[in-house]
Design an enzyme around this catalytic site. Sequence first.
Site, short mmCIF file in Angstrom:
data_model
loop_
_atom_site.label_atom_id
_atom_site.label_comp_id
_atom_site.label_asym_id
_atom_site.label_seq_id
_atom_site.Cartn_x
_atom_site.Cartn_y
_atom_site.Cartn_z
N ASP A 219 0.80 -1.23 0.00
CA ASP A 219 0.00 0.00 0.00
C ASP A 219 0.83 1.28 0.00
O ASP A 219 0.27 2.38 -0.01
CB ASP A 219 -0.93 0.01 1.21
CG ASP A 219 -2.00 -1.06 1.11
OD1 ASP A 219 -2.57 -1.22 0.01
OD2 ASP A 219 -2.28 -1.74 2.12
N ASP B 175 -5.25 -5.26 -6.46
CA ASP B 175 -5.10 -3.85 -6.04
C ASP B 175 -3.68 -3.35 -6.28
O ASP B 175 -3.46 -2.16 -6.54
CB ASP B 175 -5.40 -3.69 -4.55
CG ASP B 175 -6.56 -4.51 -4.03
OD1 ASP B 175 -6.72 -5.67 -4.46
OD2 ASP B 175 -7.28 -4.02 -3.14
#
Length: 399
Positions: A119, A178
Amino acid sequence: MDIFRNTITLLGAVFILCSCNQSKKETNTFEFDQVLKANTEKISEATRTLKTRDSFPRTILKEHTQWELVGVRDWCSGFWPGVLWYAYEFSEDENLKHAAQEFTEPIKTIAYSKALDHDIGFQVYCSFGNGYRLTGNEAYKTVMLAAADTLATLYNPKVGSIHSWPSKPQYPHNTIIDNMINLELLFWASKNGGSKRLYDIAESHAEVTMKNLVRPDYSTYHLGSFDDETGEFIRGVAHQGYADDSMWARGQTWGIYGFAFSYRETGRKDFLETSIKLADKYLERLPEDGIPFWDFDDPKIPNAPKDASAAAVAACGMLELSTLVDDKQLQEKYFNEAKRFLTMLSSDAYSSHATNQSLLLHSTGHHPRNSEIDASIIYADYYYMEALLKLKKLEDKNK
């Protein structure tokens, strides 16, 4: 409450006309400048209630009106400063620029800490990346280059991809769809003073994802599990989707957008073809209003929750695609579909108006965990603002 009344007035004045036509000439006019103005005023008002600059908006659950805040290491920390940078980009309001700078600064620690997961791109590129793009601040560039190097430490050359979630030992090496979005940080860094290795990692990761997480029918797995020693693909997993063989809406849109810019950066036609096929699969299965249910295969449809965040990411991806394909009909197709999504998101059905501090309602976070269901979520607002600004730039360019 004045800002809420102003928002209602501005958005209420906009006549909503949803069009599925495939010609730009037939696409009905929608006053997106007015939407951006209302959004920017609402974002500006929200900053006045957020006093702690190292706490970041993430979620507003139903029956609540104000953002729930998270710390700098939450995967969503970069989206709020990104929203502020987008609001500043549209308005040129120095107060918004100042707020964006203040909320961006605490995220610097991510670039210089051990990588815990993929992330880093969401956290740093959305904040420092937009800040550098709009200000040219060399200190921001330094942080981004450091963040790219930190993200690259998760790369496993035996698999050829970044280890997305090291905290999940049940998957020896896992790569999630993602993660495609976080490749943009690596591509950027490789062109702005970083190592060529960063480009190679990003390209390899996209290729491994394409070959293993994209199914033959061009739906996607959320997570691919690999043997960390041999690189062998073990299986695909839903994780945040309904079932391992279902089509999780937001995952599909991460793929559309990620493969589009991976083609932009590499020129690889197989990445472009993958983005096109993922987009067409998504469009094929969309409900009539253009906003997906959280998972296309939830048996409770039509009584399943929607995911406005997926629609916002899809709009970004399809606007990107519209600038990359050579075929004029495809250009118009993806442009008009993105505009249709943004029109619906800006309507009374999905715009939050005076309901709460967010821009959008009806997103779904982690349905299997019953987390953030039918909520306002910060990344929906982030990609909504990004898509609106992309659309404005493309329309201004074509005037």
